[in-house]
Structure formats: C-alpha cells, structure tokens
Design a protein around this motif. Structure first.
Motif, PDB file in Angstrom:
ATOM      1  N   ARG A  80       0.836  -1.219   0.000  1.00 33.26           N
ATOM      2  CA  ARG A  80       0.000   0.000   0.000  1.00 33.26           C
ATOM      3  C   ARG A  80       0.862   1.257   0.000  1.00 33.26           C
ATOM      4  O   ARG A  80       0.510   2.258  -0.617  1.00 33.26           O
ATOM      5  CB  ARG A  80      -0.922   0.000   1.219  1.00 33.26           C
ATOM      6  CG  ARG A  80      -2.156  -0.859   0.968  1.00 33.26           C
ATOM      7  CD  ARG A  80      -2.995  -1.007   2.200  1.00 33.26           C
ATOM      8  NE  ARG A  80      -3.447   0.237   2.786  1.00 33.26           N
ATOM      9  CZ  ARG A  80      -4.723   0.602   2.862  1.00 33.26           C
ATOM     10  NH1 ARG A  80      -5.652  -0.150   2.339  1.00 33.26           N
ATOM     11  NH2 ARG A  80      -5.051   1.710   3.465  1.00 33.26           N
ATOM     12  N   ALA A  81       1.992   1.188   0.689  1.00 31.76           N
ATOM     13  CA  ALA A  81       2.855   2.376   0.763  1.00 31.76           C
ATOM     14  C   ALA A  81       3.608   2.591  -0.549  1.00 31.76           C
ATOM     15  O   ALA A  81       3.770   3.719  -0.995  1.00 31.76           O
ATOM     16  CB  ALA A  81       3.848   2.231   1.915  1.00 31.76           C
ATOM     17  N   PHE A  82       4.067   1.495  -1.143  1.00 28.38           N
ATOM     18  CA  PHE A  82       4.849   1.596  -2.380  1.00 28.38           C
ATOM     19  C   PHE A  82       4.304   0.597  -3.402  1.00 28.38           C
ATOM     20  O   PHE A  82       4.892  -0.461  -3.626  1.00 28.38           O
ATOM     21  CB  PHE A  82       6.343   1.353  -2.099  1.00 28.38           C
ATOM     22  CG  PHE A  82       6.918   2.376  -1.173  1.00 28.38           C
ATOM     23  CD1 PHE A  82       7.337   3.605  -1.667  1.00 28.38           C
ATOM     24  CD2 PHE A  82       6.988   2.143   0.181  1.00 28.38           C
ATOM     25  CE1 PHE A  82       7.827   4.570  -0.810  1.00 28.38           C
ATOM     26  CE2 PHE A  82       7.482   3.110   1.044  1.00 28.38           C
ATOM     27  CZ  PHE A  82       7.904   4.327   0.548  1.00 28.38           C
ATOM     28  N   PRO A  83       3.159   0.956  -4.002  1.00 23.42           N
ATOM     29  CA  PRO A  83       2.517   0.014  -4.932  1.00 23.42           C
ATOM     30  C   PRO A  83       3.306  -0.219  -6.212  1.00 23.42           C
ATOM     31  O   PRO A  83       2.991  -1.131  -6.955  1.00 23.42           O
ATOM     32  CB  PRO A  83       1.165   0.680  -5.233  1.00 23.42           C
ATOM     33  CG  PRO A  83       1.339   2.107  -4.876  1.00 23.42           C
ATOM     34  CD  PRO A  83       2.377   2.180  -3.814  1.00 23.42           C
ATOM     35  N   ASP A  84       4.352   0.603  -6.434  1.00 23.76           N
ATOM     36  CA  ASP A  84       5.135   0.404  -7.659  1.00 23.76           C
ATOM     37  C   ASP A  84       6.234  -0.636  -7.481  1.00 23.76           C
ATOM     38  O   ASP A  84       7.058  -0.827  -8.363  1.00 23.76           O
ATOM     39  CB  ASP A  84       5.735   1.741  -8.130  1.00 23.76           C
ATOM     40  CG  ASP A  84       6.583   2.424  -7.065  1.00 23.76           C
ATOM     41  OD1 ASP A  84       6.527   1.993  -5.901  1.00 23.76           O
ATOM     42  OD2 ASP A  84       7.313   3.365  -7.398  1.00 23.76           O
ATOM     43  N   GLU A  85       6.262  -1.315  -6.327  1.00 23.42           N
ATOM     44  CA  GLU A  85       7.278  -2.346  -6.103  1.00 23.42           C
ATOM     45  C   GLU A  85       6.631  -3.689  -5.755  1.00 23.42           C
ATOM     46  O   GLU A  85       7.056  -4.372  -4.801  1.00 23.42           O
ATOM     47  CB  GLU A  85       8.225  -1.941  -4.952  1.00 23.42           C
ATOM     48  CG  GLU A  85       8.971  -0.653  -5.132  1.00 23.42           C
ATOM     49  CD  GLU A  85      10.183  -0.797  -6.046  1.00 23.42           C
ATOM     50  OE1 GLU A  85      10.399  -1.913  -6.575  1.00 23.42           O
ATOM     51  OE2 GLU A  85      10.891   0.194  -6.234  1.00 23.42           O
ATOM     52  N   GLU A  87       6.738  -6.646  -7.005  1.00 20.06           N
ATOM     53  CA  GLU A  87       7.579  -7.851  -7.077  1.00 20.06           C
ATOM     54  C   GLU A  87       8.433  -7.995  -5.812  1.00 20.06           C
ATOM     55  O   GLU A  87       8.638  -9.107  -5.316  1.00 20.06           O
ATOM     56  CB  GLU A  87       8.495  -7.817  -8.302  1.00 20.06           C
ATOM     57  CG  GLU A  87       7.770  -7.841  -9.637  1.00 20.06           C
ATOM     58  CD  GLU A  87       7.466  -6.440 -10.143  1.00 20.06           C
ATOM     59  OE1 GLU A  87       7.730  -5.456  -9.407  1.00 20.06           O
ATOM     60  OE2 GLU A  87       6.951  -6.324 -11.263  1.00 20.06           O
ATOM     61  N   LEU A 122      16.214  -1.692  -0.683  1.00 23.46           N
ATOM     62  CA  LEU A 122      14.880  -1.095  -0.741  1.00 23.46           C
ATOM     63  C   LEU A 122      14.367  -0.778   0.664  1.00 23.46           C
ATOM     64  O   LEU A 122      13.872   0.319   0.923  1.00 23.46           O
ATOM     65  CB  LEU A 122      13.915  -2.076  -1.406  1.00 23.46           C
ATOM     66  CG  LEU A 122      13.550  -1.836  -2.848  1.00 23.46           C
ATOM     67  CD1 LEU A 122      12.574  -2.891  -3.317  1.00 23.46           C
ATOM     68  CD2 LEU A 122      12.955  -0.458  -3.034  1.00 23.46           C
TER      69      LEU A 122
ATOM     70  N   ARG B  76      11.976   4.051  -9.384  1.00 20.50           N
ATOM     71  CA  ARG B  76      12.389   2.684  -9.045  1.00 20.50           C
ATOM     72  C   ARG B  76      13.868   2.479  -9.356  1.00 20.50           C
ATOM     73  O   ARG B  76      14.600   1.861  -8.580  1.00 20.50           O
ATOM     74  CB  ARG B  76      11.567   1.663  -9.829  1.00 20.50           C
ATOM     75  CG  ARG B  76      10.128   1.617  -9.391  1.00 20.50           C
ATOM     76  CD  ARG B  76       9.391   0.485 -10.087  1.00 20.50           C
ATOM     77  NE  ARG B  76       9.909  -0.804  -9.664  1.00 20.50           N
ATOM     78  CZ  ARG B  76       9.528  -1.961 -10.196  1.00 20.50           C
ATOM     79  NH1 ARG B  76       8.653  -1.982 -11.180  1.00 20.50           N
ATOM     80  NH2 ARG B  76      10.013  -3.095  -9.766  1.00 20.50           N
ATOM     81  N   ARG B  79      15.817   4.083  -6.685  1.00 22.73           N
ATOM     82  CA  ARG B  79      15.842   3.266  -5.459  1.00 22.73           C
ATOM     83  C   ARG B  79      16.858   2.137  -5.560  1.00 22.73           C
ATOM     84  O   ARG B  79      17.530   1.808  -4.585  1.00 22.73           O
ATOM     85  CB  ARG B  79      14.452   2.664  -5.206  1.00 22.73           C
ATOM     86  CG  ARG B  79      13.472   3.644  -4.629  1.00 22.73           C
ATOM     87  CD  ARG B  79      12.185   2.923  -4.250  1.00 22.73           C
ATOM     88  NE  ARG B  79      11.076   3.859  -4.280  1.00 22.73           N
ATOM     89  CZ  ARG B  79       9.898   3.602  -4.821  1.00 22.73           C
ATOM     90  NH1 ARG B  79       9.660   2.418  -5.376  1.00 22.73           N
ATOM     91  NH2 ARG B  79       8.949   4.499  -4.807  1.00 22.73           N
ATOM     92  N   ARG B  80      16.949   1.522  -6.729  1.00 16.57           N
ATOM     93  CA  ARG B  80      17.908   0.424  -6.892  1.00 16.57           C
ATOM     94  C   ARG B  80      19.342   0.930  -6.694  1.00 16.57           C
ATOM     95  O   ARG B  80      20.149   0.299  -6.028  1.00 16.57           O
ATOM     96  CB  ARG B  80      17.798  -0.196  -8.296  1.00 16.57           C
ATOM     97  CG  ARG B  80      16.475  -0.834  -8.617  1.00 16.57           C
ATOM     98  CD  ARG B  80      16.202  -2.040  -7.723  1.00 16.57           C
ATOM     99  NE  ARG B  80      14.874  -2.564  -7.982  1.00 16.57           N
ATOM    100  CZ  ARG B  80      13.752  -2.098  -7.421  1.00 16.57           C
ATOM    101  NH1 ARG B  80      13.832  -1.118  -6.544  1.00 16.57           N
ATOM    102  NH2 ARG B  80      12.580  -2.621  -7.704  1.00 16.57           N
ATOM    103  N   GLY B  83      19.886   1.847  -3.138  1.00 22.44           N
ATOM    104  CA  GLY B  83      20.031   0.626  -2.343  1.00 22.44           C
ATOM    105  C   GLY B  83      21.423   0.045  -2.448  1.00 22.44           C
ATOM    106  O   GLY B  83      21.989  -0.444  -1.464  1.00 22.44           O
ATOM    107  N   ARG B 128       8.283   9.436  -3.174  1.00 25.38           N
ATOM    108  CA  ARG B 128       7.425   8.312  -3.579  1.00 25.38           C
ATOM    109  C   ARG B 128       7.095   8.378  -5.056  1.00 25.38           C
ATOM    110  O   ARG B 128       6.758   7.383  -5.659  1.00 25.38           O
ATOM    111  CB  ARG B 128       6.132   8.315  -2.749  1.00 25.38           C
ATOM    112  CG  ARG B 128       6.405   8.041  -1.293  1.00 25.38           C
ATOM    113  CD  ARG B 128       5.159   8.064  -0.483  1.00 25.38           C
ATOM    114  NE  ARG B 128       4.253   7.000  -0.891  1.00 25.38           N
ATOM    115  CZ  ARG B 128       3.062   6.819  -0.364  1.00 25.38           C
ATOM    116  NH1 ARG B 128       2.640   7.629   0.569  1.00 25.38           N
ATOM    117  NH2 ARG B 128       2.289   5.844  -0.768  1.00 25.38           N
TER     118      ARG B 128
END
Lengths: 186, 137
Positions: A80-85, A87, A122, B76, B79-80, B83, B128
């Motif tokens: 819910r917090a990060f729906p783009d992740e 997987e 992450l 994304r 983030r990678r 990380g 976000r």
C-alpha cells in the motif's frame, strides 16, 4: 498458525537447502530449545546430505527473527505504501519474479546474496513513516489478514517493530554478504 | 567545462522531454532547480564503472547512470541505485575510483564528489513519485 523465522546463513547453506530439501527439514525438526548451529553443521548425517560442497557458516539461531504472522501484514503495508514495487514485496513471501528470483523451499523461502542485498537496499531507503502511514486495522481485517488481532491495543507498535526487525536482518545480511533464509512453519 | 545536472523532475516534465517539447536546459531551470546536482561526467562514469565491478549482479540497473544525457531514471531505478550505494562506504568507493578510472586525482576531491552524488541519490529515493533526469548543460 504460520510462523516465519528469518536467519542469515551462508550462501553454501542456502544452496544446500535448495539442492537437498531434507537439510532444511532437519533444521526445522530440531529441538525446540534451540539448534546449536555448529553441532547441526557437524552432524554426520547433515554433512552427508550437504555433500562435498558443505554448509559453510551456519549462524546461531539467536540471530533469527521470529516474525510470527507479521510477514503477510508487512507485505500488505509495503504494497500500500509503495505500490510500484509489487515484485519486491511478493518476494518477501516467496513469490519469485525476474528481478527477485527467490527460492521457494518446502518450508521456507531463500534469498541469495544479491537478492537479499536488493531487498535490503529497498527496505533501507524507503521511509518507515510512509510504510506505517498505511496501517489501518479495519482494512487489514477486511482483507482477511489475521482479522482477529488488529483491533487489540499496541498492535501498531508491534507491526512497526516487526518492520524494523525485518529490515535489520536483511541489512545485516547485505553488509555481511550472507544469504537470507526465511523458514515458514505451518 | 561540461557538467551533468541531476534534477528531480515531475512526470509532466518527463513527457515534455520525451516529446521534445522542451529542451533539457529549460527543465533544468524549472522550479525544481534547487534540487539540482551538477557533476562532471567523468565522476558519474567512474562511479558507474566501479559499482558495476563491485555489484555485477546489478550492472543493468546502474548502467543507465552512465549513459549520455539527457535521459530519465524512474524512481524505481533511483531506489535500486540508492540501495546499492547504501551498503558501500564512500571511502571504499573513493579508494576504488582512485585506483582505477580516476587514478592520479586528489582522493579527497573524488570522495567529496562521490559522496555528494550518493547522498543526493539517497535523498531522492525517499520520494514516492517523480523521476530524475540527467541533463547535459
């Protein structure tokens, strides 16, 4: 009851569990008072199962993290917090994808060093406050994730602590270059 | 001197860039200018190279950093990269850089530039939404 326990183990140990599921079964079938990792690794039958590759370092189970039923709730919160992740969060529960090729074992999920490090990265960079903002007891219950527990007092704090512990285990594995093994007891 | 500008930009800006409706320099001077980080390309290229050596399993995710701008990184991808950087000390990176592509340079200066980029990427990963563009200017 589903209990998730997380351990940092050597890559050789994870590989042996993938190769020979009986090793993980022996690990899970140990004495409830705690498994001495050295004795486990030194056991003649375990060594025979592991084969010439061996088990490498097996950490003390004191490093293990009991997640109990928190993991499904954490997956729910993270999604819910990060729906783009999706997987990444699915991988925590053992659902593999191209980016997160996890090992689904008979009684657990294994994360190789690179995947553990990717998940650790992450969990490390995402703000906890954003994760916890999504905590909603009624919504969790409505989604049938242990619906009986979320209305009890102090549950939010328990979930937050579980998140910190989850992150700590993966972060430690990423720094130590150990693999991560999540054992699941049904 | 050529500099690469790292900027946090909005999805709308991405579309404008992709559609060639706005030059990179216009995006760079937009309202998000305060988020800009300017670096000489060789620092970015060297960092990309070192990360690919230290973290070969994630080379694909990092490769985008080293391309010629303008190009866009999704949140994304940021983030990678963040990380990966989270578990590498600036000192280790600096040592690797000075032993390799940036041999002969002042280690302190290299370390400062790399730390700046690393911190900027980690800050950006907290967002976000939104994306990052590297803009040649």
């Amino acid at each position: 009851v589903i209990t998730h326990t997380i351990h940092a183990v050597s890559p050789a140990f994870l590989a042996a569990c993938v190769r020979t599921p009986e090793i993980l079964e022996r690990w899970l079938g140990g004495d409830d008072s705690g498994i001495d990792p050295r004795r486990f690794a030194a056991n003649r039958e375990t060594r025979a199962l592991a084969g010439p590759e061996g088990l490498g370092k097996v950490r003390s189970t004191d490093d293990g993290l009991e997640l109990d039923g928190w993991l499904p709730a954490l997956r729910w919160l993270l999604l819910r917090a990060f729906p783009d992740e999706p997987e990444a969060w699915a991988a925590l529960d053992g659902d593999a994808s191209e980016e997160f090729p996890v090992f689904r074992l008979r009684y657990g999920v294994g994360f190789s060093v690179p995947v553990a490090r990717r998940l650790a990265g992450l969990l490390e960079v995402l703000p906890t406050v954003d994760v916890m903002k999504t905590y909603e007891p009624t919504a969790l219950s409505a989604d049938r994730i242990y619906p009986e527990v979320w209305s009890e007092p102090g549950m939010r704090e328990h979930v937050e602590q579980a998140f910190y512990k989850l992150r700590r285990v993966f972060t430690r594995a990423a720094r130590d270059e150990d693999a991560v093994l999540v054992t699941v007891t049904l | 001197m050529t500099l690469w500008h790292f900027a946090r930009i909005s999805p709308a800006d991405v579309e404008r860039l992709a559609a060639d409706l706005a030059p990179a320099s216009a995006i760079a001077s937009s309202a998000l200018r305060r988020d800009l980080l300017a670096l000489e390309p060789r620092y970015v290229e060297a960092l990309t190279h070192v990360l690919a050596v230290l973290r070969p399993e994630d080379a694909a995710a990092l490769e985008v950093l080293g391309r010629q701008p303008p190009h866009v990184l999704s949140i994304r991808q940021v983030r990678r990269i963040a990380g990966q950087l989270a578990f590498l000390s600036a000192r280790r990176l600096g040592t690797q850089l000075c032993a390799g592509l940036l041999a002969g340079e002042d280690p302190k200066a290299v370390s400062t530039h790399v730390s700046g980029l690393s911190a900027w990427i980690r800050d950006t990963a907290l967002f976000r939404k939104g994306v990052v563009a590297t803009l040649d200017q």
